[in-house]
Design a protein around this motif. Structure first.
Motif, PDB file in Angstrom:
ATOM      1  N   GLY A  16       9.838   2.915 -10.542  1.00  0.00           N
ATOM      2  CA  GLY A  16      11.133   2.255 -10.633  1.00  0.00           C
ATOM      3  C   GLY A  16      11.085   0.943 -11.382  1.00  0.00           C
ATOM      4  N   PHE A  17      12.292   0.453 -11.671  1.00  0.00           N
ATOM      5  CA  PHE A  17      12.471  -0.815 -12.374  1.00  0.00           C
ATOM      6  C   PHE A  17      12.517  -1.957 -11.353  1.00  0.00           C
ATOM      7  CE2 PHE A  17      13.857   2.304 -15.441  1.00  0.00           C
ATOM      8  CZ  PHE A  17      13.399   1.790 -16.639  1.00  0.00           C
ATOM      9  N   GLU A  18      13.067  -3.077 -11.769  1.00  0.00           N
ATOM     10  CA  GLU A  18      13.018  -4.299 -10.967  1.00  0.00           C
ATOM     11  C   GLU A  18      13.769  -4.206  -9.638  1.00  0.00           C
ATOM     12  OE1 GLU A  18      13.498  -4.033 -14.186  1.00  0.00           O
ATOM     13  OE2 GLU A  18      12.551  -5.658 -15.293  1.00  0.00           O
ATOM     14  N   THR A  19      14.524  -3.132  -9.428  1.00  0.00           N
ATOM     15  CA  THR A  19      15.233  -2.988  -8.151  1.00  0.00           C
ATOM     16  C   THR A  19      14.319  -2.497  -7.042  1.00  0.00           C
ATOM     17  OG1 THR A  19      15.882  -0.845  -9.004  1.00  0.00           O
ATOM     18  CG2 THR A  19      17.559  -2.550  -8.974  1.00  0.00           C
ATOM     19  N   THR A  20      13.423  -1.562  -7.370  1.00  0.00           N
ATOM     20  CA  THR A  20      12.555  -1.011  -6.332  1.00  0.00           C
ATOM     21  C   THR A  20      11.256  -1.803  -6.196  1.00  0.00           C
ATOM     22  OG1 THR A  20      11.889   0.579  -8.009  1.00  0.00           O
ATOM     23  CG2 THR A  20      13.308   1.411  -6.274  1.00  0.00           C
ATOM     24  N   THR A  21      10.977  -2.681  -7.167  1.00  0.00           N
ATOM     25  CA  THR A  21       9.722  -3.431  -7.123  1.00  0.00           C
ATOM     26  C   THR A  21       9.641  -4.424  -5.954  1.00  0.00           C
ATOM     27  OG1 THR A  21       9.720  -3.223  -9.520  1.00  0.00           O
ATOM     28  CG2 THR A  21       8.081  -4.670  -8.578  1.00  0.00           C
ATOM     29  N   PRO A  22      10.697  -5.221  -5.686  1.00  0.00           N
ATOM     30  CA  PRO A  22      10.565  -6.149  -4.549  1.00  0.00           C
ATOM     31  C   PRO A  22      10.310  -5.434  -3.210  1.00  0.00           C
ATOM     32  CG  PRO A  22      12.436  -6.783  -5.937  1.00  0.00           C
ATOM     33  CD  PRO A  22      11.960  -5.443  -6.424  1.00  0.00           C
ATOM     34  N   PRO A  23      11.001  -4.304  -2.921  1.00  0.00           N
ATOM     35  CA  PRO A  23      10.646  -3.594  -1.689  1.00  0.00           C
ATOM     36  C   PRO A  23       9.174  -3.147  -1.664  1.00  0.00           C
ATOM     37  CG  PRO A  23      12.784  -2.842  -2.435  1.00  0.00           C
ATOM     38  CD  PRO A  23      12.249  -3.759  -3.502  1.00  0.00           C
ATOM     39  N   THR A  24       8.647  -2.674  -2.794  1.00  0.00           N
ATOM     40  CA  THR A  24       7.236  -2.271  -2.811  1.00  0.00           C
ATOM     41  C   THR A  24       6.334  -3.481  -2.540  1.00  0.00           C
ATOM     42  OG1 THR A  24       7.755  -0.542  -4.420  1.00  0.00           O
ATOM     43  CG2 THR A  24       5.442  -1.061  -4.132  1.00  0.00           C
ATOM     44  N   ALA A  25       6.694  -4.634  -3.137  1.00  0.00           N
ATOM     45  CA  ALA A  25       5.908  -5.855  -2.889  1.00  0.00           C
ATOM     46  C   ALA A  25       5.889  -6.168  -1.395  1.00  0.00           C
ATOM     47  CB  ALA A  25       6.504  -7.032  -3.671  1.00  0.00           C
ATOM     48  N   LEU A  26       7.061  -6.066  -0.779  1.00  0.00           N
ATOM     49  CA  LEU A  26       7.143  -6.380   0.647  1.00  0.00           C
ATOM     50  C   LEU A  26       6.293  -5.436   1.478  1.00  0.00           C
ATOM     51  CD1 LEU A  26      10.932  -7.209   1.200  1.00  0.00           C
ATOM     52  CD2 LEU A  26       9.010  -8.786   1.153  1.00  0.00           C
ATOM     53  N   VAL A  27       6.274  -4.151   1.111  1.00  0.00           N
ATOM     54  CA  VAL A  27       5.555  -3.184   1.938  1.00  0.00           C
ATOM     55  C   VAL A  27       4.036  -3.377   1.793  1.00  0.00           C
ATOM     56  CG1 VAL A  27       5.272  -1.093   0.504  1.00  0.00           C
ATOM     57  CG2 VAL A  27       5.965  -0.885   2.878  1.00  0.00           C
ATOM     58  N   ILE A  28       3.588  -3.790   0.602  1.00  0.00           N
ATOM     59  CA  ILE A  28       2.152  -4.061   0.416  1.00  0.00           C
ATOM     60  C   ILE A  28       1.746  -5.262   1.274  1.00  0.00           C
ATOM     61  CG2 ILE A  28       0.417  -4.853  -1.251  1.00  0.00           C
ATOM     62  CD1 ILE A  28       1.953  -3.259  -3.421  1.00  0.00           C
ATOM     63  N   ARG A  29       2.594  -6.261   1.251  1.00  0.00           N
ATOM     64  CA  ARG A  29       2.307  -7.468   2.038  1.00  0.00           C
ATOM     65  C   ARG A  29       2.314  -7.163   3.530  1.00  0.00           C
ATOM     66  NH1 ARG A  29       3.194 -11.500  -1.888  1.00  0.00           N
ATOM     67  NH2 ARG A  29       3.477 -13.201  -0.420  1.00  0.00           N
ATOM     68  N   GLN A  30       3.233  -6.301   3.924  1.00  0.00           N
ATOM     69  CA  GLN A  30       3.341  -5.886   5.314  1.00  0.00           C
ATOM     70  C   GLN A  30       2.077  -5.121   5.735  1.00  0.00           C
ATOM     71  OE1 GLN A  30       5.800  -6.849   7.016  1.00  0.00           O
ATOM     72  NE2 GLN A  30       5.969  -5.567   8.856  1.00  0.00           N
ATOM     73  N   ALA A  31       1.595  -4.245   4.852  1.00  0.00           N
ATOM     74  CA  ALA A  31       0.395  -3.464   5.153  1.00  0.00           C
ATOM     75  C   ALA A  31      -0.797  -4.392   5.352  1.00  0.00           C
ATOM     76  CB  ALA A  31       0.113  -2.473   4.032  1.00  0.00           C
ATOM     77  N   LYS A  32      -0.853  -5.438   4.531  1.00  0.00           N
ATOM     78  CA  LYS A  32      -1.951  -6.400   4.681  1.00  0.00           C
ATOM     79  C   LYS A  32      -1.808  -7.158   6.001  1.00  0.00           C
ATOM     80  CE  LYS A  32      -4.477 -10.101   2.485  1.00  0.00           C
ATOM     81  NZ  LYS A  32      -4.785 -10.849   1.282  1.00  0.00           N
ATOM     82  N   LYS A  33      -0.609  -7.601   6.263  1.00  0.00           N
ATOM     83  CA  LYS A  33      -0.360  -8.379   7.473  1.00  0.00           C
ATOM     84  C   LYS A  33      -0.714  -7.571   8.725  1.00  0.00           C
ATOM     85  CE  LYS A  33       3.699 -10.320   9.476  1.00  0.00           C
ATOM     86  NZ  LYS A  33       5.136 -10.449   9.185  1.00  0.00           N
ATOM     87  N   LEU A  34      -0.328  -6.296   8.716  1.00  0.00           N
ATOM     88  CA  LEU A  34      -0.571  -5.461   9.885  1.00  0.00           C
ATOM     89  C   LEU A  34      -1.940  -4.775   9.824  1.00  0.00           C
ATOM     90  CD1 LEU A  34       2.940  -3.722  10.084  1.00  0.00           C
ATOM     91  CD2 LEU A  34       2.162  -5.693  11.418  1.00  0.00           C
TER      92      LEU A  34
END
Ligand code: SF4
Lengths: 83, 389
Positions: free
Chosen positions: B142-160
């Protein structure tokens, strides 16, 4: 895939989660990306995440541009008849 | 639905169209590209070509995320599911895109691979948490619309500390693709693709803002009007572009000011910048290798990067030779130029990526049949004119 819809925020659960009205159903959405969110705000929802808030004043202005145009073309139509 | 219905008023649409007819100079042509697949979809769904005068032509751009993903990246995702035996999660449209030898993720699933359609990347993380003994990969596109959600989920995976989750990142960037089109020989030297102005993306721009487009307006002297996805938004943007062209202006204007600011969403941009970095080059279907046009996961999050976790082999893959998606994505051909269009290529049986998602030009043409109606209408007009002479 790029489908995104405007939804109304009904309840703020935390900095990350809120409940929104999606087609009459209350659903949890992720609002991590939105700053200064308030109940009643409309956000653009995409793949479960709010991307941005909708500015009601700007929305109104855009509608007025369409409507003004409406007036102009009506006037022109009238002028055309009068000539 | 508020902020939707008001922008679909049929009467107003006709009036804006009337205005366009009045303002468009009959002695010239207007070639306008809608970059984004969301606009392509709206244009066909609401029959906008029928409302426009013949000298205003819409060219469909490459902004359809599933359409532009090159076949070897799709093959790699299939390989992850089949050879590496991971649970592969992706957005629905992606599952139906034909890879090489017409294999798709959906076919791999029918053959026993664990492929799952998710609505959100957060669902993929949840699947990983629910299946701690399996590897789960989110196939991110995806373009810049789906990228921020992917960023958040990667960060979430690290956090958890979710160890069995990773992301196969294929996020791409809109401004790089616009540059590529404007720099292409078809536009610059050959002139086979006349391009007078752009309708700028709606939701992409809510994230990146209006700012990145100023460069195109200035450097290439092409007007850009950012527009929402509803039919009145699109018509109004067309009218604004025609005005700019008539007045010899090349500026960035924002029709979608209810959701797009100059800066965009700073928080989202920051998350993306903290999680991803630019790839030197990335292959696009249709456009070829485009420099600095895609993102990869930063080394800080390497543990959640599927490209680092698995050995992925990118074989060069052959596209279906008769499929014209490449030329369609560059704006130089239209779906009706493809000999496979409609028979045998249909949305139920897509032979190329442009027939899969509703934002793909071929699927939009097929589903709404505007071009057929338009030619019928033209025929009718011709008959009417002939008769009156
Ligand atoms: S009609 Fe099918 S085969 Fe032809 S260009 Fe479109 S997607 Fe490709």
């Amino acid at each position: 895939m790029c489908l995104a819809i405007p939804v109304r925020v009904e309840e703020i659960v935390s900095d990350e989660k809120a409940l929104a009205n999606i087609g009459g159903v209350r659903k949890e959405i992720d609002v991590t990306l939105i700053e200064d969110l308030e109940v009643g705000d409309y956000v653009i929802l995409h793949v479960g995440y709010a991307l941005n808030k909708i500015d009601p004043e700007e929305a109104e202005k855009t509608l007025q541009l369409f409507a003004e145009l409406d007036e102009v073309s009506k006037q022109q139509a009238l002028d055309a008849i009068c000539v | 639905m508020k902020y939707v219905d008001e922008y679909r008023d049929g009467k107003l649409a006709k009036e804006i169209a009337q205005q366009i007819r009045k303002e468009a100079n009959p002695s010239r042509e207007y070639h306008l590209m809608e970059f984004c697949g969301g606009h392509t979809h709206a244009i066909f769904r609401y029959g906008i070509p029928d409302l426009l005068p013949d000298n205003v032509k819409m060219i469909h751009g490459p902004g359809c995320p599933v359409c532009v993903l090159p076949i070897n990246r799709l093959d790699a995702a299939i390989e992850l599911a089949v050879t590496h035996g991971v649970i592969l999660c992706s957005y629905g449209d992606m599952l139906r895109v034909p890879g090489s030898r017409r294999r798709s993720l959906l076919k791999a699933k029918a053959d026993g691979a664990d492929v799952r359609m998710v609505y959100s990347c957060a669902d993929a993380l949840k699947i990983a948490q629910d299946n701690p003994d399996r590897e789960v990969v989110f196939f991110a596109i995806g373009f810049e619309t789906t990228t921020p959600p992917t960023a958040l989920v990667i960060r979430q995976a690290k956090k958890l500390a979710v160890k069995n989750f990773s992301v196969f990142c294929n996020h791409v960037l809109t401004p790089a693709a616009i540059s590529n089109i404007l720099e292409s020989p078809e536009v610059r030297e050959l002139g086979v693709l006349p391009l007078d102005g752009f309708i700028g993306p709606a939701h992409v721009s809510t994230v990146i803002g209006a700012q990145p487009y100023y460069y195109f307006a200035e450097e290439y002297q092409k007007p850009v009007v950012i527009a929402g996805f509803e039919p009145l938004d699109v018509l109004q943007a067309i009218r604004m572009l025609i005005r700019q062209l008539n007045e010899g202006r090349a500026e960035v204007e924002n029709e979608f000011s209810r959701a797009v600011t100059y800066q965009g969403n700073n928080k989202a941009k920051q998350m993306v910048a903290d999680t991803f970095e630019l790839r030197r080059a990335f292959e696009w279907r249709g456009l070829g290798l485009v420099p600095y046009s895609a993102l990869r996961i930063k080394s800080e999050y390497a543990e959640w990067d599927a490209e680092k976790r698995f050995t992925i082999d990118y074989k060069s893959a052959r596209e279906n030779k008769a499929c014209e998606c490449g030329a369609i994505l560059r704006g130089v051909k239209s779906p009706k130029d493809c000999s496979l269009f409609g028979d045998p290529c249909t949305p139920e049986n897509p032979l190329g990526s442009c027939m899969v998602s509703s934002e793909g030009a071929c699927a939009a043409y097929y589903s709404y049949g505007r071009y057929q109606e338009r030619s019928i209408k033209n025929d009718a007009d011709t008959i009417a004119t002939d008769a009156s002479q």
